[in-house]
Design a protein around this motif. Structure first.
Motif, PDB file in Angstrom:
ATOM      1  N   GLY A  99     -24.183   7.768   3.418  1.00  0.00           N
ATOM      2  CA  GLY A  99     -24.652   7.094   4.617  1.00  0.00           C
ATOM      3  C   GLY A  99     -24.842   8.020   5.795  1.00  0.00           C
ATOM      4  O   GLY A  99     -25.470   7.649   6.785  1.00  0.00           O
ATOM      5  N   ASP A 100     -24.308   9.245   5.712  1.00  0.00           N
ATOM      6  CA  ASP A 100     -24.504  10.204   6.803  1.00  0.00           C
ATOM      7  C   ASP A 100     -25.956  10.664   6.833  1.00  0.00           C
ATOM      8  O   ASP A 100     -26.540  10.979   5.790  1.00  0.00           O
ATOM      9  N   PRO A 122     -21.332   1.244   5.408  1.00  0.00           N
ATOM     10  CA  PRO A 122     -20.254   1.431   6.382  1.00  0.00           C
ATOM     11  C   PRO A 122     -19.856   0.080   6.975  1.00  0.00           C
ATOM     12  O   PRO A 122     -20.682  -0.628   7.530  1.00  0.00           O
ATOM     13  N   THR A 123     -18.591  -0.273   6.810  1.00  0.00           N
ATOM     14  CA  THR A 123     -18.091  -1.584   7.223  1.00  0.00           C
ATOM     15  C   THR A 123     -16.809  -1.413   8.027  1.00  0.00           C
ATOM     16  O   THR A 123     -15.869  -0.755   7.568  1.00  0.00           O
ATOM     17  N   LYS A 159     -12.085  11.419   7.554  1.00  0.00           N
ATOM     18  CA  LYS A 159     -13.366  11.152   6.922  1.00  0.00           C
ATOM     19  C   LYS A 159     -13.341  11.682   5.493  1.00  0.00           C
ATOM     20  O   LYS A 159     -12.989  12.830   5.252  1.00  0.00           O
ATOM     21  N   HIS A 200     -15.193   6.282   6.041  1.00  0.00           N
ATOM     22  CA  HIS A 200     -16.420   6.833   6.626  1.00  0.00           C
ATOM     23  C   HIS A 200     -16.154   7.384   8.025  1.00  0.00           C
ATOM     24  O   HIS A 200     -16.715   8.406   8.418  1.00  0.00           O
ATOM     25  N   ARG A 201     -15.309   6.703   8.777  1.00  0.00           N
ATOM     26  CA  ARG A 201     -15.002   7.158  10.136  1.00  0.00           C
ATOM     27  C   ARG A 201     -13.676   6.547  10.584  1.00  0.00           C
ATOM     28  O   ARG A 201     -13.402   5.388  10.305  1.00  0.00           O
ATOM     29  N   THR A 226     -20.060  12.011   4.070  1.00  0.00           N
ATOM     30  CA  THR A 226     -19.861  10.879   3.171  1.00  0.00           C
ATOM     31  C   THR A 226     -21.168  10.110   3.043  1.00  0.00           C
ATOM     32  O   THR A 226     -22.072  10.260   3.877  1.00  0.00           O
ATOM     33  N   GLU A 269     -13.682   2.469   9.718  1.00  0.00           N
ATOM     34  CA  GLU A 269     -14.966   2.226   9.060  1.00  0.00           C
ATOM     35  C   GLU A 269     -14.884   2.724   7.626  1.00  0.00           C
ATOM     36  O   GLU A 269     -14.635   3.913   7.383  1.00  0.00           O
ATOM     37  N   LEU A 270     -15.086   1.809   6.693  1.00  0.00           N
ATOM     38  CA  LEU A 270     -14.984   2.115   5.273  1.00  0.00           C
ATOM     39  C   LEU A 270     -16.338   1.958   4.601  1.00  0.00           C
ATOM     40  O   LEU A 270     -17.190   1.187   5.052  1.00  0.00           O
ATOM     41  N   LEU A 271     -16.520   2.672   3.498  1.00  0.00           N
ATOM     42  CA  LEU A 271     -17.742   2.537   2.710  1.00  0.00           C
ATOM     43  C   LEU A 271     -17.482   1.527   1.599  1.00  0.00           C
ATOM     44  O   LEU A 271     -16.787   1.822   0.623  1.00  0.00           O
TER      45      LEU A 271
END
Length: 226
Positions: free
Chosen positions: A60-61, A120-121, A135, A170-171, A58, A190-192
């Motif tokens: 940011g990786d 990532p938040t 993910k 994201h995770r 995703t 963890e969301l984008l």
């Protein structure tokens, strides 16, 4: 007196001639197989090694060799558009899009981390909301105004409204490879979040009671998880 019968002439085996049609057909078949084999080898030689995602990725990786897998493919003139093996990976690069496992990594997907438009938040949600998420899942975020002490004493449930949709997971928290979910305890995910929405989402997440809710795209907000 009887006439003598003519004696039969013995036939000798002769070497095949180039005029023998069977010999010519055989030679043609051998030459054809050689040509086909040469073409197959030539086509294999045109394959190049490129990197593909070893698992779902995703935005940011980081782009690291441990997260990639080599595949040999024939791309022709398109080979330069993908991240090729045998070359040093860009330092500090990240990807700006979702890539599924086995998908080739386009060079256009690589950016500097500072150029990301989503971040990532981590937000707090009921653990039950995590069931079925992974993910790359797309979800909607729901928020509710904090309950007053009187509302809590009266056992009132908060009314949720959609805050942001869609966003990408994201995770998710895991334990032993299994997503932590199914209990009534609060957890986090963890969301984008788009850059211009991060502050609004975090502001809605300041009060952990009630927490934010996440619902997979196409799903509905389940009751009783508050």
């Amino acid at each position: 007196m009887s006439a003598d019968l003519p004696a039969p002439t013995a036939r000798r085996l002769s070497a095949p001639s180039w005029k023998d049609s069977r010999l010519l057909v055989g030679v043609v078949l051998v030459l054809a197989s050689v040509v086909v084999g040469a073409l197959a080898i030539g086509a294999a030689d045109e394959r190049v090694g490129v990197w593909a995602a070893a698992s779902d990725m995703t935005p940011g990786d980081p782009v690291r060799e441990s997260d990639l897998v080599r595949v040999d493919v024939s791309l022709g003139d398109q080979a330069g558009k993908y991240l090729q093996t045998g070359r040093e990976l860009p330092q500090g690069a990240t990807i700006d899009r979702e890539l599924r496992q086995g998908e080739l990594v386009p060079r256009s997907a690589l950016i500097d981390r500072g150029d990301l438009t989503v971040f990532p938040t981590v937000v707090h949600v009921p653990a039950t909301d995590l069931s079925g998420l992974a993910k790359g899942s797309r979800v909607a975020i729901y928020a509710a105004a904090p309950l007053s002490s009187q509302d809590k004493q009266a056992g009132r449930r908060p009314e949720y409204t959609e805050l942001l949709s869609p966003v990408t997971v994201h995770r998710v928290p895991t334990q032993g490879g299994t997503v932590i979910g199914g209990s009534s305890a609060d957890s986090s995910v963890e969301l984008l979040i788009p850059e211009d929405e991060v502050e609004r989402v975090l502001s809605a997440d300041t009060d952990a009671d009630p927490p934010l809710r996440v619902v997979a795209n196409g799903g509905t907000l389940a009751e009783g998880a508050e």
